[in-house]
Design a protein around this motif. Structure first.
Motif, PDB file in Angstrom:
ATOM      1  N   LEU A 151       0.808  -1.216   0.000  1.00 31.74           N
ATOM      2  CA  LEU A 151       0.000   0.000   0.000  1.00 31.74           C
ATOM      3  C   LEU A 151       0.845   1.271   0.000  1.00 31.74           C
ATOM      4  O   LEU A 151       0.306   2.377  -0.140  1.00 31.74           O
ATOM      5  N   GLY A 152       2.159   1.123   0.179  1.00 27.75           N
ATOM      6  CA  GLY A 152       3.041   2.282   0.203  1.00 27.75           C
ATOM      7  C   GLY A 152       2.975   3.076   1.494  1.00 27.75           C
ATOM      8  O   GLY A 152       3.202   4.294   1.506  1.00 27.75           O
ATOM      9  N   LEU A 153       2.669   2.383   2.611  1.00 27.55           N
ATOM     10  CA  LEU A 153       2.581   3.055   3.905  1.00 27.55           C
ATOM     11  C   LEU A 153       3.856   2.830   4.722  1.00 27.55           C
ATOM     12  O   LEU A 153       4.392   1.711   4.736  1.00 27.55           O
ATOM     13  N   PRO A 154       4.350   3.852   5.424  1.00 32.67           N
ATOM     14  CA  PRO A 154       5.522   3.676   6.302  1.00 32.67           C
ATOM     15  C   PRO A 154       5.222   2.621   7.366  1.00 32.67           C
ATOM     16  O   PRO A 154       4.129   2.581   7.931  1.00 32.67           O
ATOM     17  N   TYR A 155       6.214   1.794   7.659  1.00 34.03           N
ATOM     18  CA  TYR A 155       6.002   0.641   8.548  1.00 34.03           C
ATOM     19  C   TYR A 155       7.046   0.634   9.656  1.00 34.03           C
ATOM     20  O   TYR A 155       8.238   0.838   9.400  1.00 34.03           O
ATOM     21  N   TYR A 156       6.597   0.365  10.895  1.00 31.76           N
ATOM     22  CA  TYR A 156       7.492   0.292  12.043  1.00 31.76           C
ATOM     23  C   TYR A 156       7.136  -0.948  12.859  1.00 31.76           C
ATOM     24  O   TYR A 156       5.962  -1.286  13.023  1.00 31.76           O
ATOM     25  N   VAL A 157       8.170  -1.622  13.380  1.00 26.42           N
ATOM     26  CA  VAL A 157       7.945  -2.819  14.184  1.00 26.42           C
ATOM     27  C   VAL A 157       8.792  -2.738  15.442  1.00 26.42           C
ATOM     28  O   VAL A 157       9.878  -2.147  15.432  1.00 26.42           O
ATOM     29  N   ASN A 158       8.288  -3.297  16.526  1.00 30.86           N
ATOM     30  CA  ASN A 158       9.062  -3.391  17.768  1.00 30.86           C
ATOM     31  C   ASN A 158       8.920  -4.804  18.302  1.00 30.86           C
ATOM     32  O   ASN A 158       7.832  -5.371  18.310  1.00 30.86           O
ATOM     33  N   HIS A 159      10.065  -5.381  18.718  1.00 27.82           N
ATOM     34  CA  HIS A 159      10.075  -6.727  19.283  1.00 27.82           C
ATOM     35  C   HIS A 159      10.174  -6.637  20.803  1.00 27.82           C
ATOM     36  O   HIS A 159      10.980  -5.870  21.331  1.00 27.82           O
ATOM     37  N   PHE A 160       9.354  -7.426  21.485  1.00 29.33           N
ATOM     38  CA  PHE A 160       9.318  -7.410  22.944  1.00 29.33           C
ATOM     39  C   PHE A 160       9.540  -8.816  23.484  1.00 29.33           C
ATOM     40  O   PHE A 160       8.996  -9.790  22.951  1.00 29.33           O
ATOM     41  N   ASN A 161      10.321  -8.899  24.559  1.00 18.54           N
ATOM     42  CA  ASN A 161      10.455 -10.169  25.283  1.00 18.54           C
ATOM     43  C   ASN A 161       9.384 -10.162  26.375  1.00 18.54           C
ATOM     44  O   ASN A 161       9.667  -9.943  27.553  1.00 18.54           O
ATOM     45  N   THR A 162       8.160 -10.382  25.966  1.00 15.85           N
ATOM     46  CA  THR A 162       6.998 -10.170  26.835  1.00 15.85           C
ATOM     47  C   THR A 162       6.978 -11.120  28.027  1.00 15.85           C
ATOM     48  O   THR A 162       6.672 -10.716  29.154  1.00 15.85           O
ATOM     49  N   SER A 163       7.278 -12.373  27.788  1.00 16.31           N
ATOM     50  CA  SER A 163       7.230 -13.365  28.877  1.00 16.31           C
ATOM     51  C   SER A 163       8.215 -13.012  29.984  1.00 16.31           C
ATOM     52  O   SER A 163       7.898 -13.101  31.176  1.00 16.31           O
ATOM     53  N   GLN A 164       9.424 -12.595  29.585  1.00 18.78           N
ATOM     54  CA  GLN A 164      10.433 -12.231  30.586  1.00 18.78           C
ATOM     55  C   GLN A 164      10.007 -10.984  31.359  1.00 18.78           C
ATOM     56  O   GLN A 164      10.165 -10.933  32.581  1.00 18.78           O
ATOM     57  N   GLU A 165       9.452  -9.988  30.643  1.00 18.30           N
ATOM     58  CA  GLU A 165       8.974  -8.770  31.302  1.00 18.30           C
ATOM     59  C   GLU A 165       7.883  -9.098  32.319  1.00 18.30           C
ATOM     60  O   GLU A 165       7.865  -8.566  33.436  1.00 18.30           O
ATOM     61  N   ALA A 166       6.972  -9.991  31.939  1.00 20.48           N
ATOM     62  CA  ALA A 166       5.868 -10.359  32.833  1.00 20.48           C
ATOM     63  C   ALA A 166       6.389 -11.044  34.086  1.00 20.48           C
ATOM     64  O   ALA A 166       5.916 -10.794  35.201  1.00 20.48           O
ATOM     65  N   GLU A 167       7.391 -11.919  33.902  1.00 18.26           N
ATOM     66  CA  GLU A 167       7.960 -12.639  35.045  1.00 18.26           C
ATOM     67  C   GLU A 167       8.681 -11.676  35.979  1.00 18.26           C
ATOM     68  O   GLU A 167       8.549 -11.759  37.207  1.00 18.26           O
ATOM     69  N   GLU A 168       9.447 -10.750  35.410  1.00 17.19           N
ATOM     70  CA  GLU A 168      10.217  -9.804  36.226  1.00 17.19           C
ATOM     71  C   GLU A 168       9.300  -8.859  36.995  1.00 17.19           C
ATOM     72  O   GLU A 168       9.588  -8.481  38.130  1.00 17.19           O
ATOM     73  N   GLN A 169       8.172  -8.459  36.384  1.00 19.31           N
ATOM     74  CA  GLN A 169       7.263  -7.510  37.021  1.00 19.31           C
ATOM     75  C   GLN A 169       6.181  -8.181  37.850  1.00 19.31           C
ATOM     76  O   GLN A 169       5.434  -7.505  38.566  1.00 19.31           O
ATOM     77  N   GLY A 170       6.089  -9.519  37.755  1.00 19.38           N
ATOM     78  CA  GLY A 170       5.059 -10.229  38.501  1.00 19.38           C
ATOM     79  C   GLY A 170       3.655  -9.879  38.045  1.00 19.38           C
ATOM     80  O   GLY A 170       2.724  -9.823  38.843  1.00 19.38           O
ATOM     81  N   MET A 171       3.496  -9.657  36.743  1.00 22.13           N
ATOM     82  CA  MET A 171       2.198  -9.287  36.179  1.00 22.13           C
ATOM     83  C   MET A 171       1.800 -10.302  35.116  1.00 22.13           C
ATOM     84  O   MET A 171       2.631 -11.087  34.648  1.00 22.13           O
ATOM     85  N   SER A 172       0.517 -10.269  34.722  1.00 16.71           N
ATOM     86  CA  SER A 172       0.051 -11.173  33.668  1.00 16.71           C
ATOM     87  C   SER A 172       0.655 -10.766  32.331  1.00 16.71           C
ATOM     88  O   SER A 172       0.974  -9.586  32.105  1.00 16.71           O
ATOM     89  N   ILE A 173       0.796 -11.742  31.452  1.00 17.34           N
ATOM     90  CA  ILE A 173       1.345 -11.470  30.124  1.00 17.34           C
ATOM     91  C   ILE A 173       0.472 -10.475  29.379  1.00 17.34           C
ATOM     92  O   ILE A 173       0.971  -9.556  28.715  1.00 17.34           O
TER      93      ILE A 173
END
Length: 441
Positions: free
Chosen positions: A75-97
């Motif tokens: 479509l010719g649209l600018p594209y941005y992506v971000n990768h997250f280590n979600t499982s590790q963040e959830a474990e470290e913060q003691g929160m749900s994924i």
């Protein structure tokens, strides 16, 4: 009218976008967000595509990312992506994924909106998400507010697809041959929202074939009811709450007829952050004598003699300021104290002035706020008195006394309850050689 036209009309009717604004499209790869990307492209709206790869579904997450990237490029649209280590963040913060993923997602969208000068963030939730949210809220203690479902806009967040159904989304992506991927976790009933969509709503449709349409009408009725309540509460608040000197004064006599209406009381004080349990305490002691203080995270509410007094919390240095010399005025909060050697002794000065025997002062002086243990020898009275008792005698309320400065000698003796009463030990006498005039503003 096409879906594209209906979404354009929905955006206009709900004032979701101004002509000059640029939008972040939150695109997961599902049919809803892929349709949103295509519609915004076809409408010529200035936008960029943002995709979050939460790394939760192994290869499937990467395939989602690749699909979004390829269609954005098509479509010719600018594209941005971000990768997250979600499982590790959830474990470290003691929160749900799910909670961590949501926080990561919106934090990045906010950062990206500033980097790319985007004024809005578009989320592709549709009418069925709206209905599911209402039904999910029925299992929680959300009150009438929860029956309003998903807001069309909140801050930068807009939801331009809330005017169309899931069936219409599916029909349109098939018509326009828009590629998409289904997240298989959406079909697992271990999640409450999925259970509502896959098991509960079909049961309601057995009773009412047009259940979704009926629910959308109900939500509209709930919104109208809430708007009516808000108008009533705002009118009543405007009538009862009197703003003066950075405080809100509420007549105890006038609010008394509403004080036992828990819902109305909560709505009246809702902008000031008071929880229901705090307001329940207010109800219980309302007919008792004055003095009780109630607190929210940002406001204080004082039950005074004839009024409720509401004021914003402020961070004040209760220890005050040390005065080494008398050359410059001293400020404490929004008040100031200056010094003058030029005036002769005058018994008729207003309360903003005090005159003392300079030779009785011991430097450094201290200008601070009142403390519970303070005592002084009030000019014109016999013996010493607790400052707190003096305040009671003068009918000074708790908020007022918290803001009254106290001027002290180096040894801690009170010289002046500023603006109210001089200490007898520092008064000007016939033996005074040098008069110091204190000026309070």
């Amino acid at each position: 009218m096409t879906i594209t036209d209906r979404i354009a009309l929905f955006i206009a009717e709900n004032s979701l976008l101004e002509p000059h604004e640029k939008v972040i499209l939150a695109v997961s790869g599902g049919k809803d967000s892929m349709l949103m990307m295509r519609v915004f492209h076809d409408l010529g709206i200035s936008c960029i595509v943002a995709h979050c790869n939460f790394k939760l579904r192994e290869e499937a997450s990467d395939l989602d990312e690749e699909l979004v990237r390829s269609y954005a490029q098509h479509l010719g649209l600018p594209y941005y992506v971000n990768h997250f280590n979600t499982s590790q963040e959830a474990e470290e913060q003691g929160m749900s994924i799910q909670m961590v993923a949501r926080e990561l997602r919106y934090a990045w969208f906010e950062e990206l909106s500033q980097e790319q000068s985007c004024q809005k963030i578009a989320i592709a939730q549709h009418q069925n998400d709206h209905i599911e949210t209402v039904m999910l809220n029925l299992t929680r203690s959300t009150g009438l507010q929860g029956l309003l479902g998903i807001p069309v806009k909140r801050g930068k967040i807009i939801r331009p697809l809330l005017g169309i159904s899931a069936a219409e989304v599916l029909q349109t992506v098939e018509q326009l041959e828009i590629p998409y991927r289904d997240d298989q976790s959406n079909f697992s009933t271990k999640y409450a929202r999925n259970k509502i969509r896959l098991e509960i709503i079909p049961k309601f449709k057995e009773i009412q074939e047009n259940f979704e349409k009926t629910m959308i009408q109900n939500i509209k009725h709930f919104e109208e009811s809430m708007q009516f309540i808000h108008r009533h509460v705002e009118d009543l608040r405007a009538n009862l709450f009197v703003y003066q000197n950075n405080q809100v004064m509420i007549s105890r006599h006038r609010i008394k007829e509403y004080i036992q209406d828990s819902y109305l009381l909560f709505e009246l004080f809702k902008p000031y952050g008071f929880q229901k349990n705090i307001l329940k305490e207010l109800q219980e002691v309302f007919d008792r004598p004055m003095g009780q203080l109630f607190e929210s995270t940002s406001y204080l509410l004082l039950l005074n003699r004839d009024q409720l007094i509401l004021k914003e919390r402020s961070i004040v240095d209760r220890d005050g300021y040390t005065i080494l010399d008398l050359f410059e005025p001293i400020s404490i909060g929004n008040l100031s104290l200056s010094f003058d050697f030029t005036m002769e002794f005058n018994k008729q000065l207003p309360k903003e002035y005090a005159q003392v025997d300079f030779d009785k002062l011991r430097f450094p002086l201290q200008l601070r706020y009142w403390k519970p243990a303070d005592v002084f020898y009030p000019l014109g009275m016999t013996g010493k008195k607790k400052v707190s008792d003096y305040f009671i005698q003068q009918k000074i309320n708790r908020f007022e006394k918290e803001a009254i400065p106290i001027l002290c000698n180096a040894d801690g003796e009170i010289i002046w309850v500023v603006g109210y009463r001089l200490d007898n030990r520092f008064k000007v006498t016939e033996n005074t050689k040098k008069v110091l005039t204190l000026v309070f503003n």
